[in-house]
Scaffold this motif. Structure first.
Motif, PDB file in Angstrom:
ATOM      1  N   GLU A   4       0.847  -1.186   0.000  1.00 29.11           N
ATOM      2  CA  GLU A   4       0.000   0.000   0.000  1.00 29.11           C
ATOM      3  C   GLU A   4       0.884   1.237   0.000  1.00 29.11           C
ATOM      4  O   GLU A   4       2.082   1.156   0.220  1.00 29.11           O
ATOM      5  CB  GLU A   4      -0.901  -0.007   1.226  1.00 29.11           C
ATOM      6  N   VAL A  47       2.917  -1.111   4.502  1.00 27.21           N
ATOM      7  CA  VAL A  47       2.282  -2.339   4.982  1.00 27.21           C
ATOM      8  C   VAL A  47       2.389  -3.404   3.890  1.00 27.21           C
ATOM      9  O   VAL A  47       2.004  -3.170   2.750  1.00 27.21           O
ATOM     10  CB  VAL A  47       0.803  -2.094   5.345  1.00 27.21           C
ATOM     11  N   ASN A  49       1.500  -6.852   4.826  1.00 23.94           N
ATOM     12  CA  ASN A  49       0.540  -7.892   5.186  1.00 23.94           C
ATOM     13  C   ASN A  49      -0.507  -7.310   6.139  1.00 23.94           C
ATOM     14  O   ASN A  49      -0.403  -7.419   7.356  1.00 23.94           O
ATOM     15  CB  ASN A  49       1.275  -9.065   5.837  1.00 23.94           C
ATOM     16  N   LYS A  50      -1.528  -6.701   5.545  1.00 26.51           N
ATOM     17  CA  LYS A  50      -2.587  -6.066   6.344  1.00 26.51           C
ATOM     18  C   LYS A  50      -3.341  -7.096   7.178  1.00 26.51           C
ATOM     19  O   LYS A  50      -3.675  -6.851   8.330  1.00 26.51           O
ATOM     20  CB  LYS A  50      -3.559  -5.338   5.421  1.00 26.51           C
ATOM     21  N   THR A  51      -3.576  -8.273   6.621  1.00 25.24           N
ATOM     22  CA  THR A  51      -4.282  -9.326   7.352  1.00 25.24           C
ATOM     23  C   THR A  51      -3.507  -9.729   8.605  1.00 25.24           C
ATOM     24  O   THR A  51      -4.099  -9.901   9.668  1.00 25.24           O
ATOM     25  CB  THR A  51      -4.512 -10.550   6.435  1.00 25.24           C
ATOM     26  N   LEU A  53      -1.421  -7.908  10.326  1.00 29.02           N
ATOM     27  CA  LEU A  53      -1.531  -6.839  11.322  1.00 29.02           C
ATOM     28  C   LEU A  53      -2.895  -6.856  12.006  1.00 29.02           C
ATOM     29  O   LEU A  53      -2.989  -6.652  13.214  1.00 29.02           O
ATOM     30  CB  LEU A  53      -1.276  -5.473  10.664  1.00 29.02           C
ATOM     31  N   HIS A  54      -3.945  -7.128  11.241  1.00 28.37           N
ATOM     32  CA  HIS A  54      -5.292  -7.222  11.834  1.00 28.37           C
ATOM     33  C   HIS A  54      -5.354  -8.368  12.839  1.00 28.37           C
ATOM     34  O   HIS A  54      -5.977  -8.233  13.901  1.00 28.37           O
ATOM     35  CB  HIS A  54      -6.355  -7.427  10.746  1.00 28.37           C
ATOM     36  N   GLN A  55      -4.729  -9.479  12.512  1.00 26.55           N
ATOM     37  CA  GLN A  55      -4.735 -10.630  13.432  1.00 26.55           C
ATOM     38  C   GLN A  55      -4.050 -10.281  14.745  1.00 26.55           C
ATOM     39  O   GLN A  55      -4.513 -10.658  15.819  1.00 26.55           O
ATOM     40  CB  GLN A  55      -4.074 -11.848  12.780  1.00 26.55           C
ATOM     41  N   ALA A  57      -3.798  -7.243  16.007  1.00 27.36           N
ATOM     42  CA  ALA A  57      -4.648  -6.263  16.687  1.00 27.36           C
ATOM     43  C   ALA A  57      -5.831  -6.926  17.383  1.00 27.36           C
ATOM     44  O   ALA A  57      -6.252  -6.493  18.455  1.00 27.36           O
ATOM     45  CB  ALA A  57      -5.144  -5.221  15.683  1.00 27.36           C
ATOM     46  N   GLU A  58      -6.357  -7.985  16.773  1.00 27.83           N
ATOM     47  CA  GLU A  58      -7.503  -8.677  17.357  1.00 27.83           C
ATOM     48  C   GLU A  58      -7.112  -9.557  18.532  1.00 27.83           C
ATOM     49  O   GLU A  58      -7.958  -9.940  19.332  1.00 27.83           O
ATOM     50  CB  GLU A  58      -8.206  -9.498  16.283  1.00 27.83           C
TER      51      GLU A  58
END
Length: 59
Positions: A4, A47, A49-51, A53-55, A57-58
């Protein structure tokens, strides 16, 4: 995976925005980079690997 547009800011700017200290932000970003989630450049972060990073964060 496509990269991105880079986020253009310093570690200190991120720390100020997040209410943290630069050392903590640097440590976190270094870990993300070592995991292949981001690439760091001079005052920019891309970024990869956005996925991933989301993992994180969750939790």
């Amino acid at each position: 995976m496509s990269r991105e547009s880079p986020l253009k800011c310093s570690h200190q700017q991120l720390a100020d925005e997040l209410g943290s200290v630069r050392e903590m932000i640097s440590r976190l970003l270094r870990g993300f980079a070592e995991s292949g989630l981001i690439v760091q450049g001079r005052e920019q972060i891309s970024v990869l690997n956005k996925t991933g990073l989301h993992q994180i964060a969750e939790g």
